[in-house]
Write a protein that holds these residues in place. Sequence first.
Motif, PDB file in Angstrom:
ATOM      1  N   SER A   1       8.585  25.850  18.254  1.00 48.84           N
ATOM      2  CA  SER A   1       9.398  26.238  19.396  1.00 48.84           C
ATOM      3  C   SER A   1      10.706  25.556  19.826  1.00 48.84           C
ATOM      4  N   GLU A   2      10.377  24.076  19.601  1.00 45.71           N
ATOM      5  CA  GLU A   2      11.887  23.398  19.931  1.00 45.71           C
ATOM      6  C   GLU A   2      12.814  23.574  18.860  1.00 45.71           C
ATOM      7  N   LEU A   3      12.458  23.507  17.529  1.00 47.84           N
ATOM      8  CA  LEU A   3      13.315  24.064  16.310  1.00 47.84           C
ATOM      9  C   LEU A   3      13.738  25.185  16.597  1.00 47.84           C
ATOM     10  N   LEU A   4      13.036  26.121  16.958  1.00 45.48           N
ATOM     11  CA  LEU A   4      13.903  27.475  17.021  1.00 45.48           C
ATOM     12  C   LEU A   4      14.647  27.454  18.226  1.00 45.48           C
ATOM     13  N   ARG A   5      14.566  26.855  19.503  1.00 43.28           N
ATOM     14  CA  ARG A   5      15.282  26.648  20.501  1.00 43.28           C
ATOM     15  C   ARG A   5      16.667  26.137  20.088  1.00 43.28           C
ATOM     16  N   ASP A   6      16.525  25.086  19.264  1.00 44.67           N
ATOM     17  CA  ASP A   6      17.971  24.418  18.866  1.00 44.67           C
ATOM     18  C   ASP A   6      18.762  25.263  18.030  1.00 44.67           C
ATOM     19  N   ILE A   7      18.027  26.081  17.052  1.00 49.91           N
ATOM     20  CA  ILE A   7      18.601  27.238  16.283  1.00 49.91           C
ATOM     21  C   ILE A   7      19.233  28.075  17.263  1.00 49.91           C
ATOM     22  N   ALA A   8      18.499  28.494  18.429  1.00 53.63           N
ATOM     23  CA  ALA A   8      18.981  29.552  19.082  1.00 53.63           C
ATOM     24  C   ALA A   8      20.112  29.301  20.190  1.00 53.63           C
ATOM     25  N   ASP A   9      20.032  27.731  20.342  1.00 51.66           N
ATOM     26  CA  ASP A   9      21.438  27.485  21.119  1.00 51.66           C
ATOM     27  C   ASP A   9      22.542  27.200  19.955  1.00 51.66           C
ATOM     28  N   ILE A  10      22.313  26.659  18.899  1.00 50.59           N
ATOM     29  CA  ILE A  10      23.549  26.775  18.000  1.00 50.59           C
ATOM     30  C   ILE A  10      24.181  28.177  17.753  1.00 50.59           C
ATOM     31  N   ALA A  11      23.246  29.075  17.710  1.00 48.27           N
ATOM     32  CA  ALA A  11      23.827  30.538  17.583  1.00 48.27           C
ATOM     33  C   ALA A  11      24.406  30.850  18.885  1.00 48.27           C
ATOM     34  N   TYR A  12      24.002  30.539  19.827  1.00 47.82           N
ATOM     35  CA  TYR A  12      24.568  31.003  21.148  1.00 47.82           C
ATOM     36  C   TYR A  12      26.050  30.505  21.101  1.00 47.82           C
ATOM     37  N   PHE A  13      26.273  29.100  20.737  1.00 51.76           N
ATOM     38  CA  PHE A  13      27.618  28.549  21.132  1.00 51.76           C
ATOM     39  C   PHE A  13      28.454  29.136  19.865  1.00 51.76           C
ATOM     40  N   LYS A  14      27.936  29.657  18.806  1.00 54.48           N
ATOM     41  CA  LYS A  14      29.056  30.182  17.747  1.00 54.48           C
ATOM     42  C   LYS A  14      28.991  31.684  17.766  1.00 54.48           C
ATOM     43  N   ARG A  15      28.655  32.158  18.988  1.00 59.70           N
ATOM     44  CA  ARG A  15      28.918  33.524  19.219  1.00 59.70           C
ATOM     45  C   ARG A  15      27.987  34.474  18.276  1.00 59.70           C
ATOM     46  N   THR A  16      26.989  34.005  17.724  1.00 57.63           N
ATOM     47  CA  THR A  16      25.872  35.142  17.023  1.00 57.63           C
ATOM     48  C   THR A  16      24.910  35.376  17.757  1.00 57.63           C
ATOM     49  N   LEU A  17      24.834  36.535  18.203  1.00 59.14           N
ATOM     50  CA  LEU A  17      23.760  37.214  19.372  1.00 59.14           C
ATOM     51  C   LEU A  17      22.373  37.232  18.416  1.00 59.14           C
ATOM     52  N   LEU A  18      21.434  36.542  19.019  1.00 59.13           N
ATOM     53  CA  LEU A  18      20.019  36.798  18.723  1.00 59.13           C
ATOM     54  C   LEU A  18      19.467  37.693  19.524  1.00 59.13           C
ATOM     55  N   VAL A  19      18.703  38.895  18.983  1.00 58.72           N
ATOM     56  CA  VAL A  19      18.083  39.685  19.711  1.00 58.72           C
ATOM     57  C   VAL A  19      16.729  39.769  19.299  1.00 58.72           C
ATOM     58  N   ALA A  20      15.779  39.384  20.028  1.00 58.92           N
ATOM     59  CA  ALA A  20      14.246  39.222  19.676  1.00 58.92           C
ATOM     60  C   ALA A  20      13.160  39.948  20.455  1.00 58.92           C
ATOM     61  N   SER A  21      12.152  40.412  19.693  1.00 61.44           N
ATOM     62  CA  SER A  21      11.273  41.170  20.390  1.00 61.44           C
ATOM     63  C   SER A  21      10.339  40.450  21.244  1.00 61.44           C
ATOM     64  N   ALA A  22      10.251  40.843  22.243  1.00 60.31           N
ATOM     65  CA  ALA A  22       9.211  40.420  23.205  1.00 60.31           C
ATOM     66  C   ALA A  22       7.666  40.499  22.758  1.00 60.31           C
ATOM     67  N   HIS A  23       6.803  40.046  22.804  1.00 60.82           N
ATOM     68  CA  HIS A  23       5.547  40.135  22.452  1.00 60.82           C
ATOM     69  C   HIS A  23       4.659  41.362  23.193  1.00 60.82           C
ATOM     70  N   ASN A  24       4.126  42.177  22.379  1.00 59.33           N
ATOM     71  CA  ASN A  24       3.592  43.182  23.023  1.00 59.33           C
ATOM     72  C   ASN A  24       2.123  42.818  23.679  1.00 59.33           C
ATOM     73  N   MET A  25       1.567  41.587  23.584  1.00 56.03           N
ATOM     74  CA  MET A  25       0.601  41.072  24.017  1.00 56.03           C
ATOM     75  C   MET A  25       0.831  39.870  25.002  1.00 56.03           C
ATOM     76  N   PRO A  26      -0.221  39.544  25.708  1.00 53.00           N
ATOM     77  CA  PRO A  26       0.194  38.525  26.885  1.00 53.00           C
ATOM     78  C   PRO A  26      -0.200  37.136  26.078  1.00 53.00           C
ATOM     79  N   VAL A  27       0.789  36.771  25.289  1.00 55.45           N
ATOM     80  CA  VAL A  27       0.685  35.521  24.335  1.00 55.45           C
ATOM     81  C   VAL A  27       1.796  34.828  24.505  1.00 55.45           C
ATOM     82  N   GLU A  28       1.710  33.531  24.287  1.00 49.84           N
ATOM     83  CA  GLU A  28       3.189  32.760  24.297  1.00 49.84           C
ATOM     84  C   GLU A  28       3.783  32.798  22.779  1.00 49.84           C
TER      85      GLU A  28
END
Lengths: 210, 282
Positions: free
Chosen positions: B159-186
């Motif tokens: 999760s932390e590695l993914l969060r870092d990558i997501a932040d890099i994408a955010y600041f370089k103007r790459t939009l990440l669009v991700a599926s929410a989970h259909n089930m009540p899981v983290e």
Amino acid sequence: MSDDLKAAVAAGVLPAEERFAELLRSIVEVARSIFHARASSIFLYDEDTDELVFAAVANPDEQSLLGMRIPSSKGIAGWVLSSRTPLVIDDLKNDLRFAVDVAEQTGYVPQGLMAVPLLHDERVLGVLQVLDRPSNSRFSLAEMELLGMFATQAAVALDLLASARRARAALDGKGDMAAVARVAAALDRLEEDKRAAGLALLRELERVLS
Amino acid sequence: MTAEVRAHSEHDDERPAWSLAREAVPGIALENPLPDRVDREWALGGATGKGVKVCVLDSGVEVDHPAVGAVAGATAISLDEDGNTIAAPDTEGDLCGHGTACAGVIRSIAPDAEIYSVRVLGAGFTGSGKVLLAGLRWAVEQDYDVINMSLSTTKKAFSELLRDIADIAYFKRTLLVASAHNMPVESFPWRFSSVISVGSHEEDDPLTFYANPDPPVEFFARGVNVEVAWLGGETITATGNSFATPAISAIAALVLSKHARLTPFQLKSVLYLISSNVGGRQ
């Protein structure tokens, strides 16, 4: 108590593996019934071989499938396992490749299927599939929720099964501990009076040993 | 040159990049000021997705599927023995059908978008989490405008590695669009605020989508009984947040094709303002 001893006692009182198999089969049978589906099955993920193993099948005619294995890279079940994401598909027409996991083993090619990952904590233990709902019924989000609930139940059962297997594996090659397991199992099976007497005896033994 | 860099470069030796001198204020005029009223006509009117690069991070995309058309690039991600990322041309297409389905949804809404396939699933379950991470990192480095992720991982270690990558994408103007989970899981990365997370509604209009006032799921798009592309040039009817997600990716591509260089923050605001329960119902 040491971990080995705990495992021994736990293994002694755990239900036999067949009981877990019954629970899994009950889950797929209820799932099949609730969704008015033709079939339902549970795949267990085997980490050692990177395969999916048929662990439960609702249809009595297809019990021979139990234990059959498919690579985790194949078909819908493989995608659901890897992506940890549920998927519902209808109207498959004649494309066999989608269902290579089921179709190659059974000769039965479904027209539609629901597949959902069996998640417990952060682990994915397997995949629950429900095949061929009635073709005229439109799928709804409420059904997706229901499917998720079944998956949660099945995941708990699979986790218990895995725990039981680990406990038994811990006993392999440990004769002394296995004896403790047998005592625990025997005690667990006793009638109420005898069980009380047995426990009293064990307490005395505990007093002497400590 | 971005406004931020401009503001900094005038005072390179005097001030750090995280402060703003009074005389530097004119230098940070916004590239993309939003109009007083953001509506669907401003955001989407006449848009086709032309010139926008959309990446489908999934199981691959079938070559020449009639509902997908041309794929601008296809790459398969794997790891060598030392864990290094290998990004090779993908010659196998789609191993499951799911990536093709996502690409087809994007094509149906944003017909002129450039679709790129990055395959991270299909080589078996073992190591799939690491391949997913490597694939996302690689995709972010490619400067795609939108990355569609109709998948998630439940591995907390990632999760932390993914969060870092997501932040890099955010600041370089790459939009990440991700599926929410259909089930009540983290699971991740859809829970991160730097991405746009998508769940499903049951309606049939592909351009109807709703903002969710109760996140972490931020938008609901069409995801139930959707006719999607599948293997062998076929189409099937499928349900899942997997298919709602590319609808939002495609709508974001439409907006970007009219209003290039919007930041993910601005783009999320525009999507909110034109969502069917806020500013626009079509």
